[in-house]
Design a protein around this motif. Structure first.
Motif, PDB file in Angstrom:
ATOM      1  N   LEU A   1       0.854  -1.165   0.000  1.00  0.00           N
ATOM      2  CA  LEU A   1       0.000   0.000   0.000  1.00  0.00           C
ATOM      3  C   LEU A   1       0.900   1.227   0.000  1.00  0.00           C
ATOM      4  O   LEU A   1       2.121   1.100  -0.084  1.00  0.00           O
ATOM      5  CB  LEU A   1      -0.930  -0.012   1.222  1.00  0.00           C
ATOM      6  N   ALA A   2       0.295   2.418   0.119  1.00  0.00           N
ATOM      7  CA  ALA A   2       1.079   3.650   0.211  1.00  0.00           C
ATOM      8  C   ALA A   2       0.562   4.463   1.386  1.00  0.00           C
ATOM      9  O   ALA A   2      -0.636   4.519   1.642  1.00  0.00           O
ATOM     10  CB  ALA A   2       0.977   4.451  -1.082  1.00  0.00           C
ATOM     11  N   ASP A   3       1.491   5.115   2.119  1.00  0.00           N
ATOM     12  CA  ASP A   3       1.067   5.932   3.244  1.00  0.00           C
ATOM     13  C   ASP A   3       0.754   7.357   2.782  1.00  0.00           C
ATOM     14  O   ASP A   3       0.762   7.659   1.575  1.00  0.00           O
ATOM     15  CB  ASP A   3       2.105   5.902   4.373  1.00  0.00           C
ATOM     16  N   GLN A   4       0.491   8.249   3.736  1.00  0.00           N
ATOM     17  CA  GLN A   4       0.059   9.604   3.393  1.00  0.00           C
ATOM     18  C   GLN A   4       1.170  10.465   2.795  1.00  0.00           C
ATOM     19  O   GLN A   4       0.918  11.570   2.321  1.00  0.00           O
ATOM     20  CB  GLN A   4      -0.524  10.304   4.632  1.00  0.00           C
TER      21      GLN A   4
ATOM     22  N   PRO B   1       5.961   3.546   0.339  1.00  0.00           N
ATOM     23  CA  PRO B   1       5.383   2.201   0.376  1.00  0.00           C
ATOM     24  C   PRO B   1       5.107   1.762   1.810  1.00  0.00           C
ATOM     25  O   PRO B   1       5.905   2.030   2.727  1.00  0.00           O
ATOM     26  CB  PRO B   1       6.466   1.326  -0.262  1.00  0.00           C
ATOM     27  N   PHE B   2       3.983   1.120   1.998  1.00  0.00           N
ATOM     28  CA  PHE B   2       3.636   0.523   3.291  1.00  0.00           C
ATOM     29  C   PHE B   2       3.423  -0.951   3.011  1.00  0.00           C
ATOM     30  O   PHE B   2       2.475  -1.345   2.334  1.00  0.00           O
ATOM     31  CB  PHE B   2       2.376   1.170   3.861  1.00  0.00           C
ATOM     32  N   THR B   3       4.339  -1.790   3.519  1.00  0.00           N
ATOM     33  CA  THR B   3       4.355  -3.212   3.203  1.00  0.00           C
ATOM     34  C   THR B   3       4.474  -4.031   4.487  1.00  0.00           C
ATOM     35  O   THR B   3       4.491  -3.484   5.595  1.00  0.00           O
ATOM     36  CB  THR B   3       5.541  -3.541   2.287  1.00  0.00           C
ATOM     37  N   ASN B   4       4.610  -5.320   4.339  1.00  0.00           N
ATOM     38  CA  ASN B   4       4.802  -6.201   5.491  1.00  0.00           C
ATOM     39  C   ASN B   4       6.005  -5.772   6.315  1.00  0.00           C
ATOM     40  O   ASN B   4       6.005  -5.887   7.544  1.00  0.00           O
ATOM     41  CB  ASN B   4       4.992  -7.648   5.032  1.00  0.00           C
TER      42      ASN B   4
ATOM     43  N   ALA C   1      -1.772   6.776   7.427  1.00  0.00           N
ATOM     44  CA  ALA C   1      -3.021   6.755   6.660  1.00  0.00           C
ATOM     45  C   ALA C   1      -2.700   6.112   5.318  1.00  0.00           C
ATOM     46  O   ALA C   1      -2.079   6.737   4.449  1.00  0.00           O
ATOM     47  CB  ALA C   1      -3.575   8.158   6.474  1.00  0.00           C
ATOM     48  N   VAL C   2      -3.078   4.860   5.157  1.00  0.00           N
ATOM     49  CA  VAL C   2      -2.647   4.081   3.996  1.00  0.00           C
ATOM     50  C   VAL C   2      -3.831   3.723   3.106  1.00  0.00           C
ATOM     51  O   VAL C   2      -4.974   3.695   3.545  1.00  0.00           O
ATOM     52  CB  VAL C   2      -1.917   2.792   4.441  1.00  0.00           C
ATOM     53  N   SER C   3      -3.510   3.440   1.851  1.00  0.00           N
ATOM     54  CA  SER C   3      -4.539   2.989   0.919  1.00  0.00           C
ATOM     55  C   SER C   3      -3.865   2.392  -0.309  1.00  0.00           C
ATOM     56  O   SER C   3      -2.624   2.387  -0.424  1.00  0.00           O
ATOM     57  CB  SER C   3      -5.478   4.131   0.514  1.00  0.00           C
TER      58      SER C   3
END
Length: 207
Positions: free
Chosen positions: A47-50, A54-57, A129-131
């Motif tokens: 995902l991606a944060d604000q 990258p927002f991953t494991n 804040a991820v999406s």
């Protein structure tokens, strides 16, 4: 249609409560949460944060992560929940100084990076804040045990979504779920005192 979706969400919540009760750790005196007998690592996700990072494991390693799903145009549950989490955050950090709160936006079309940044900064600049696009967001949300659905047409749609929290361990494993309790005349909620109590016990007894 909205009634049917709401009913489905309610049935999933009820079913989840009974499933989690079956795996409750009897050694803990928990008020609002259920601990999984066998913690399970989340499937690979991106995902991606604000900030567009990258927002991953890997973003979960070495940290306790508390997840909540919603969207920035949410009229009631999301702002109420984020206000409560912002108030609880200092005490959660005392339990673990590597504690992070992660808001998952289920509305990637409208919740751009900039909108998520402005929104989450209003509550707490340290929150994530991820999406992601639905193709990545849906399996990730389902893996956490969240459900969401778009209701309405054109740009006026709303998003029905879970109101629970999910706690993920520093090993990136889904460890516990926190369920709302119905309160007469109010939105179903998770009391901060019970959240903090349960997180303290879960973290203290974690292996």
């Amino acid at each position: 249609m909205k009634i049917l979706i709401a009913a489905a969400l309610l049935l999933l919540t009820i079913a989840g409560i009974f499933a989690f009760k079956a795996t409750q750790d009897k050694s803990l005196d928990l008020a609002t949460s259920y601990v999984f007998e066998q913690p399970r690592a989340l499937a690979p996700f991106t995902l991606a944060d604000q900030y567009g990072n990258p927002f991953t494991n890997q973003s979960l390693q070495g940290k306790w992560s508390l997840f909540f799903i919603g969207y920035t145009a949410c009229p009631d549950v999301c702002p109420t929940t984020l206000n409560k989490l912002a108030a609880a955050y200092p005490k959660l950090q005392k339990i673990s100084d590597s504690f992070q709160v992660v808001f998952v936006s289920a509305d990637p079309e409208r919740d751009t990076q900039t909108k998520r940044l402005d929104y989450i900064n209003f509550f707490n600049k340290e929150f994530k804040a991820v999406s992601a696009e639905h193709s990545a967001l849906f399996p990730f949300s389902r893996d956490l045990g969240f459900v969401y659905a778009m209701v309405g047409e054109d740009s006026d749609y709303q998003v029905d979504h879970s109101a629970s929290y999910v706690l993920v361990s520093p090993r990136g494993e889904k460890t516990a779920v926190f369920k709302t309790k119905p309160t007469p005349g109010q939105l179903p909620q998770i009391l901060n005192s019970e959240l903090i109590n349960d997180v303290d016990q879960i973290v203290s007894n974690w292996r």
